[in-house]
Write an enzyme that holds these catalytic residues in place. Structure first.
Site, PDB file in Angstrom:
ATOM      1  N   ASP A  59       0.854  -1.181   0.000  1.00  0.00           N
ATOM      2  CA  ASP A  59       0.000   0.000   0.000  1.00  0.00           C
ATOM      3  C   ASP A  59       0.893   1.234   0.000  1.00  0.00           C
ATOM      4  O   ASP A  59       2.037   1.175   0.460  1.00  0.00           O
ATOM      5  CB  ASP A  59      -0.931   0.023   1.212  1.00  0.00           C
ATOM      6  CG  ASP A  59      -2.050   1.048   1.013  1.00  0.00           C
ATOM      7  OD1 ASP A  59      -3.057   0.704   0.381  1.00  0.00           O
ATOM      8  OD2 ASP A  59      -1.881   2.206   1.438  1.00  0.00           O
ATOM      9  N   TYR A  96      -3.010  11.750   3.493  1.00  0.00           N
ATOM     10  CA  TYR A  96      -3.390  10.836   4.587  1.00  0.00           C
ATOM     11  C   TYR A  96      -2.720  11.243   5.902  1.00  0.00           C
ATOM     12  O   TYR A  96      -3.333  11.197   6.962  1.00  0.00           O
ATOM     13  CB  TYR A  96      -3.022   9.391   4.237  1.00  0.00           C
ATOM     14  CG  TYR A  96      -3.886   8.836   3.125  1.00  0.00           C
ATOM     15  CD1 TYR A  96      -5.188   8.426   3.372  1.00  0.00           C
ATOM     16  CD2 TYR A  96      -3.409   8.760   1.826  1.00  0.00           C
ATOM     17  CE1 TYR A  96      -5.994   7.950   2.351  1.00  0.00           C
ATOM     18  CE2 TYR A  96      -4.205   8.275   0.800  1.00  0.00           C
ATOM     19  CZ  TYR A  96      -5.498   7.877   1.065  1.00  0.00           C
ATOM     20  OH  TYR A  96      -6.295   7.409   0.062  1.00  0.00           O
TER      21      TYR A  96
HETATM   22  O1  1CP Z   1      -3.190  -4.849  -7.205  1.00  0.00           O
HETATM   23  C1  1CP Z   1      -3.054  -3.848  -6.515  1.00  0.00           C
HETATM   24  O2  1CP Z   1      -2.937  -2.740  -7.041  1.00  0.00           O
HETATM   25  C2  1CP Z   1      -3.077  -4.001  -5.025  1.00  0.00           C
HETATM   26  C3  1CP Z   1      -2.016  -3.267  -4.285  1.00  0.00           C
HETATM   27  C4  1CP Z   1      -2.439  -1.887  -3.796  1.00  0.00           C
HETATM   28  C5  1CP Z   1      -2.092  -0.663  -4.365  1.00  0.00           C
HETATM   29  C6  1CP Z   1      -1.352  -0.414  -5.656  1.00  0.00           C
HETATM   30  C7  1CP Z   1      -3.175  -1.620  -2.615  1.00  0.00           C
HETATM   31  C8  1CP Z   1      -3.721  -2.628  -1.712  1.00  0.00           C
HETATM   32  N1  1CP Z   1      -3.206  -0.258  -2.434  1.00  0.00           N
HETATM   33  C9  1CP Z   1      -2.571   0.342  -3.492  1.00  0.00           C
HETATM   34  C10 1CP Z   1      -2.320   1.768  -3.699  1.00  0.00           C
HETATM   35  C11 1CP Z   1      -3.151   2.739  -2.980  1.00  0.00           C
HETATM   36  N2  1CP Z   1      -3.533   2.746  -1.672  1.00  0.00           N
HETATM   37  C12 1CP Z   1      -3.585   3.949  -3.548  1.00  0.00           C
HETATM   38  C13 1CP Z   1      -3.281   4.371  -4.954  1.00  0.00           C
HETATM   39  C14 1CP Z   1      -4.140   3.633  -5.931  1.00  0.00           C
HETATM   40  C15 1CP Z   1      -5.516   4.162  -6.147  1.00  0.00           C
HETATM   41  O3  1CP Z   1      -5.676   5.362  -6.367  1.00  0.00           O
HETATM   42  O4  1CP Z   1      -6.448   3.342  -6.118  1.00  0.00           O
HETATM   43  C16 1CP Z   1      -4.296   4.665  -2.585  1.00  0.00           C
HETATM   44  C17 1CP Z   1      -4.959   6.010  -2.731  1.00  0.00           C
HETATM   45  C18 1CP Z   1      -4.258   3.898  -1.394  1.00  0.00           C
HETATM   46  C19 1CP Z   1      -4.840   4.229  -0.079  1.00  0.00           C
HETATM   47  C20 1CP Z   1      -5.822   3.210   0.325  1.00  0.00           C
HETATM   48  N3  1CP Z   1      -5.467   2.007   0.862  1.00  0.00           N
HETATM   49  C21 1CP Z   1      -7.227   3.240   0.183  1.00  0.00           C
HETATM   50  C22 1CP Z   1      -8.047   4.393  -0.397  1.00  0.00           C
HETATM   51  C23 1CP Z   1      -8.725   5.168   0.684  1.00  0.00           C
HETATM   52  C24 1CP Z   1      -9.308   6.476   0.182  1.00  0.00           C
HETATM   53  O5  1CP Z   1      -8.694   7.530   0.440  1.00  0.00           O
HETATM   54  O6  1CP Z   1     -10.363   6.451  -0.463  1.00  0.00           O
HETATM   55  C25 1CP Z   1      -7.723   2.023   0.673  1.00  0.00           C
HETATM   56  C26 1CP Z   1      -9.146   1.574   0.776  1.00  0.00           C
HETATM   57  C27 1CP Z   1      -6.587   1.255   1.091  1.00  0.00           C
HETATM   58  C28 1CP Z   1      -6.579  -0.133   1.623  1.00  0.00           C
HETATM   59  C29 1CP Z   1      -6.150  -1.150   0.641  1.00  0.00           C
HETATM   60  N4  1CP Z   1      -4.970  -1.112  -0.072  1.00  0.00           N
HETATM   61  C30 1CP Z   1      -4.870  -2.254  -0.838  1.00  0.00           C
HETATM   62  C31 1CP Z   1      -6.038  -3.045  -0.595  1.00  0.00           C
HETATM   63  C32 1CP Z   1      -6.304  -4.394  -1.208  1.00  0.00           C
HETATM   64  C33 1CP Z   1      -6.832  -2.339   0.321  1.00  0.00           C
HETATM   65  C34 1CP Z   1      -8.177  -2.760   0.904  1.00  0.00           C
HETATM   66  C35 1CP Z   1      -8.008  -3.260   2.291  1.00  0.00           C
HETATM   67  C36 1CP Z   1      -8.170  -4.728   2.456  1.00  0.00           C
HETATM   68  O7  1CP Z   1      -8.188  -5.563   1.533  1.00  0.00           O
HETATM   69  O8  1CP Z   1      -8.313  -5.108   3.661  1.00  0.00           O
END
Ligand code: 1CP
Length: 361
Positions: free
Chosen positions: A94, A169
């Site tokens: 992440d 964040y």
């Molecule tokens: O295949 C993949 O891309 C998974 C790896 C990955 C990546 C590239 C995760 C796992 N997070 C990210 C990057 C990430 N994290 C970004 C940039 C990508 C984008 O814009 O979508 C951002 C903004 C985050 C921050 C984040 N982490 C959020 C967004 C919150 C918001 O501000 O709206 C969330 C929900 C997470 C948690 C997260 N990160 C990844 C997963 C699978 C999850 C969900 C949590 C879980 O499965 O328990």
């Protein structure tokens, strides 16, 4: 645990021999502006929430614990490659992950996202954050090494969060809609902002170096929320720090992808910040994006992620439109125009990947 002797934050040589089959990678060719055998495809956020096999291995494991376990990272990163046959893997982690081993009180809350118990608002807060070294993240080095051995000719994309998006964040304490506190700091306390952005730039650059030194073949810098600022504020308060990260990544010799959401007005600057490929979000017509990015750089994108909920024929027709539009670019990597939506049916993504790879170049 592996040793990191010689892999210091400022050492830029690539230490892992790359698999010779990577020379044929359609993804790497398109990223460099060479002609690939087919249009390459991968999906942002392909690892994770849309896959039942992901939910199975994550049962009872907190998100950040999963991101710090080399075996789980390896398995979760490989799952979408097995299922979809995509042209690249993206490292499962992440954008806020590096801040956890640095000692910040961080949690990734299910259904919410990253939450910091103590938001960063003052110079003292910034100065209390240590710099990242490879020794903080041995599980990353280990997981990348495992992955490149398993992936063979499929490239691994390493990634990091860009300073603005990570700062949002840290300053807000969690996800935000308006970024009011972040922008208040940016406009109101430029010295604190500068210190914070420099700090994160160093952390993100080191995080990328660790991944590339362990064998990742490309990097993506996610500045998901950069679209919250105007082009002139981007130039003053955001771009210099993203440029610093991309410059350090550039010394590693791998292609650099730079992506943001709602970024139509920023695409030219996002390229000039030091990218080889600029990601175009789904709201921006790809033709417009290509014009704005110019002939020097490849593009990535940009099917509306909700099209997977349309009938397959409609989704594929719209994917064809994206591929046709991409033919004008220096290079085109097919992707969604933002991450996979968690309720996506993986069978649709499989059909989409097969369609793109079979489309005449
Ligand atoms: O295949 C993949 O891309 C998974 C790896 C990955 C990546 C590239 C995760 C796992 N997070 C990210 C990057 C990430 N994290 C970004 C940039 C990508 C984008 O814009 O979508 C951002 C903004 C985050 C921050 C984040 N982490 C959020 C967004 C919150 C918001 O501000 O709206 C969330 C929900 C997470 C948690 C997260 N990160 C990844 C997963 C699978 C999850 C969900 C949590 C879980 O499965 O328990």
């Amino acid at each position: 645990m592996c040793e990191h002797a010689g892999v210091g934050a400022t050492i830029v040589s690539v230490t892992t021999a790359r698999d010779p089959r990577l020379a044929d990678s359609a993804f790497l060719k398109a990223a460099r502006g060479e002609t690939p055998q087919h249009t390459p495809v991968w999906f942002m956020r392909q690892a994770g929430r849309a896959l039942p096999e992901y939910h199975k291995v994550r049962e009872g494991v907190a998100m950040l614990d999963a991101c710090m376990d080399a075996d789980l990272i390896t398995e979760i990163t490989l799952q979408p490659v097995r299922r979809y046959g995509v042209d690249a893997a993206i490292f499962f982690s992440d954008i806020v992950l590096p801040l956890k081993p640095l000692g910040l009180d961080l949690e990734i809350k299910p259904g919410v996202g990253p939450v910091f118990a103590n938001p960063v608002r003052t110079l003292a807060d910034v100065e209390a954050i240590p710099d990242l070294t490879p020794e903080h993240v041995p599980f990353i080095t280990q997981a990348v090494q495992n992955l490149v051995a398993e992936l063979g000719g499929t490239p691994l994309i390493g990634f990091a969060g860009a300073p603005f998006t990570v700062a949002s964040y840290l300053v807000e304490g969690g996800p935000s809609k308006e970024y009011a506190k972040t922008k208040a700091l940016m406009f109101g306390a430029p010295d604190v902002w500068d210190a914070l952005m420099r700090k994160i730039a160093g952390i993100s650059a080191t995080f990328l170096e660790v991944q590339v030194n362990a064998g990742a073949s490309a990097i993506q810098l996610f500045d998901s929320w950069a679209g919250a600022v105007t082009p002139s504020d981007y130039a003053t308060y955001v771009r210099p720090y993203s440029s610093a990260v991309l410059a350090r990544a550039g010394e590693l010799g791998v292609p650099r992808i730079h992506f943001g959401v709602n970024s139509a007005m920023l695409l030219d600057q996002m390229g000039e910040a030091g990218a080889d490929v600029v990601g175009v979000d789904w709201r921006t017509p790809l033709e417009y994006g290509i014009d704005k990015i110019g002939p020097e750089r490849a593009v990535q994108g940009n099917l509306d992620p909700t099209l997977v909920f349309a009938p397959t024929g409609v989704m594929l027709q719209r994917a064809g439109d994206v591929i046709e539009a991409g033919k004008r670019a220096k290079g085109h990597i097919f992707n969604l125009g933002h991450g996979v939506i968690p309720s996506t049916n993986p069978d649709q993504l499989k059909k989409l990947a097969e369609f793109v790879q079979g489309y005449p170049v």
